[in-house]
Every structure is written in structure tokens, then in C-alpha cells.
Motif scaffolding. Structure first.
Motif, PDB file in Angstrom:
ATOM      1  N   GLN A   1       0.843  -1.190   0.000  1.00  0.00           N
ATOM      2  CA  GLN A   1       0.000   0.000   0.000  1.00  0.00           C
ATOM      3  C   GLN A   1       0.882   1.245   0.000  1.00  0.00           C
ATOM      4  O   GLN A   1       1.593   1.517   0.958  1.00  0.00           O
ATOM      5  N   SER A   2       0.822   1.969  -1.094  1.00  0.00           N
ATOM      6  CA  SER A   2       1.623   3.169  -1.283  1.00  0.00           C
ATOM      7  C   SER A   2       0.837   4.398  -0.843  1.00  0.00           C
ATOM      8  O   SER A   2      -0.401   4.387  -0.831  1.00  0.00           O
TER       9      SER A   2
ATOM     10  N   ARG B   1      16.100   0.475   5.377  1.00  0.00           N
ATOM     11  CA  ARG B   1      15.147  -0.471   5.974  1.00  0.00           C
ATOM     12  C   ARG B   1      13.869   0.341   6.184  1.00  0.00           C
ATOM     13  O   ARG B   1      13.912   1.437   6.745  1.00  0.00           O
ATOM     14  N   ALA B   2      12.742  -0.187   5.697  1.00  0.00           N
ATOM     15  CA  ALA B   2      11.497   0.593   5.741  1.00  0.00           C
ATOM     16  C   ALA B   2      10.310  -0.274   6.156  1.00  0.00           C
ATOM     17  O   ALA B   2      10.253  -1.457   5.829  1.00  0.00           O
ATOM     18  N   TRP B   3       9.378   0.368   6.847  1.00  0.00           N
ATOM     19  CA  TRP B   3       8.104  -0.273   7.151  1.00  0.00           C
ATOM     20  C   TRP B   3       7.159  -0.023   5.979  1.00  0.00           C
ATOM     21  O   TRP B   3       6.962   1.118   5.563  1.00  0.00           O
ATOM     22  N   VAL B   4       6.620  -1.123   5.449  1.00  0.00           N
ATOM     23  CA  VAL B   4       5.707  -1.065   4.307  1.00  0.00           C
ATOM     24  C   VAL B   4       4.425  -1.782   4.707  1.00  0.00           C
ATOM     25  O   VAL B   4       4.459  -2.836   5.349  1.00  0.00           O
ATOM     26  N   ARG B   5       3.283  -1.208   4.326  1.00  0.00           N
ATOM     27  CA  ARG B   5       1.995  -1.821   4.653  1.00  0.00           C
ATOM     28  C   ARG B   5       1.483  -2.665   3.494  1.00  0.00           C
ATOM     29  O   ARG B   5       1.546  -2.254   2.342  1.00  0.00           O
TER      30      ARG B   5
ATOM     31  N   TRP C   1      12.761  10.789  -3.030  1.00  0.00           N
ATOM     32  CA  TRP C   1      12.150  11.246  -1.774  1.00  0.00           C
ATOM     33  C   TRP C   1      11.795  12.717  -1.844  1.00  0.00           C
ATOM     34  O   TRP C   1      12.283  13.460  -2.678  1.00  0.00           O
ATOM     35  N   THR C   2      10.874  13.082  -0.951  1.00  0.00           N
ATOM     36  CA  THR C   2      10.533  14.472  -0.669  1.00  0.00           C
ATOM     37  C   THR C   2      10.819  14.675   0.815  1.00  0.00           C
ATOM     38  O   THR C   2      11.299  13.756   1.480  1.00  0.00           O
ATOM     39  N   ALA C   3      10.475  15.829   1.348  1.00  0.00           N
ATOM     40  CA  ALA C   3      10.654  16.056   2.784  1.00  0.00           C
ATOM     41  C   ALA C   3       9.755  15.141   3.613  1.00  0.00           C
ATOM     42  O   ALA C   3      10.064  14.830   4.758  1.00  0.00           O
ATOM     43  N   ALA C   4       8.644  14.673   3.026  1.00  0.00           N
ATOM     44  CA  ALA C   4       7.660  13.908   3.781  1.00  0.00           C
ATOM     45  C   ALA C   4       7.621  12.414   3.466  1.00  0.00           C
ATOM     46  O   ALA C   4       7.166  11.628   4.279  1.00  0.00           O
ATOM     47  N   ALA C   5       8.067  12.005   2.270  1.00  0.00           N
ATOM     48  CA  ALA C   5       7.864  10.630   1.831  1.00  0.00           C
ATOM     49  C   ALA C   5       9.082  10.107   1.075  1.00  0.00           C
ATOM     50  O   ALA C   5       9.882  10.877   0.529  1.00  0.00           O
ATOM     51  N   VAL C   6       9.193   8.770   1.044  1.00  0.00           N
ATOM     52  CA  VAL C   6      10.304   8.100   0.363  1.00  0.00           C
ATOM     53  C   VAL C   6       9.744   7.008  -0.548  1.00  0.00           C
ATOM     54  O   VAL C   6       8.884   6.233  -0.123  1.00  0.00           O
TER      55      VAL C   6
ATOM     56  N   ALA D   1       6.953   1.071  -3.283  1.00  0.00           N
ATOM     57  CA  ALA D   1       5.896   1.804  -2.589  1.00  0.00           C
ATOM     58  C   ALA D   1       6.454   3.114  -2.055  1.00  0.00           C
ATOM     59  O   ALA D   1       7.633   3.208  -1.724  1.00  0.00           O
ATOM     60  N   TRP D   2       5.580   4.114  -1.997  1.00  0.00           N
ATOM     61  CA  TRP D   2       5.896   5.362  -1.296  1.00  0.00           C
ATOM     62  C   TRP D   2       5.458   5.191   0.150  1.00  0.00           C
ATOM     63  O   TRP D   2       4.332   4.755   0.414  1.00  0.00           O
ATOM     64  N   VAL D   3       6.352   5.519   1.086  1.00  0.00           N
ATOM     65  CA  VAL D   3       6.042   5.439   2.513  1.00  0.00           C
ATOM     66  C   VAL D   3       6.433   6.759   3.175  1.00  0.00           C
ATOM     67  O   VAL D   3       7.192   7.545   2.614  1.00  0.00           O
ATOM     68  N   TRP D   4       5.926   7.002   4.385  1.00  0.00           N
ATOM     69  CA  TRP D   4       6.304   8.195   5.129  1.00  0.00           C
ATOM     70  C   TRP D   4       7.793   8.151   5.435  1.00  0.00           C
ATOM     71  O   TRP D   4       8.344   7.087   5.738  1.00  0.00           O
TER      72      TRP D   4
END
Length: 87
Positions: free
Chosen positions: A16-17, A40-44, A59-64, A77-80
Motif C-alpha cells: 500500500q503506497s 530499511r522501511a516499514w511497508v503496509r 524522496w521528498t521532505a515527507a515521503a520516500v 511503494a511510497w512510505v512516510w
């Protein structure tokens, strides 16, 4: 978490992006990595969250935007940004 649980979660559907509104590419500068750093990232997934080892491709300031390989496939996926740790 054992491999059978991880496989079941990954088979529950695509990761879920974040939505375009959450990524906010229209209002935040986007950085693309010529050589993506390992992360290392948490992905839903539909059946729950997983922590994956992959690479940050943008990435942006808010998302990767994270890319990782699992089960013989490439996932994205894009995550926070707070869900990502640089390795």
C-alpha cells in the motif's frame, strides 16, 4: 517473524503506497537518487506491515519511494519518511 508469515502477508495484495496527495509532488521538491542508498522501511500490505530491506530511489521532505526485492519480484511503494531508516 518467520518466512511463511512474511510470504502470506506479501501475497495478500500489493504493498500500500501513499496517495499522490500525501506525497505532495506538486508542492514539495523531489530528489531522485543516481545511486539509491540502502534503507530499511516499514511497508503496509493488506494483511499487515512488514519491515523490508531495500533502497530509496526518490524522496521528498515527507515521503520516500522504496524499492525492494522479495519472492523473485521487485516491489515498490511510497512510505512516510519516518518509516525509513538509512543503513
Amino acid at each position: 517473524m518467520n518466512d511463511s508469515i512474511i510470504l502470506r502477508i506479501m501475497q495478500s495484495g500489493p504493498p500500500q503506497s501513499l496517495s499522490p496527495q500525501e506525497i505532495a509532488l506538486e508542492t514539495m521538491p523531489l530528489t531522485r537518487a543516481p545511486v539509491p542508498p540502502p534503507v530499511r522501511a516499514w511497508v503496509r500490505y493488506p494483511d499487515g506491515p512488514l519491515q523490508v530491506d531495500g533502497e530509496a530511489v526518490a524522496w521528498t521532505a515527507a515521503a520516500v519511494a522504496v524499492r525492494w526485492r522479495a519472492g523473485g519480484a521487485v516491489h515498490k511503494a511510497w512510505v512516510w519518511s519516518s518509516a525509513v531508516e538509512r543503513l
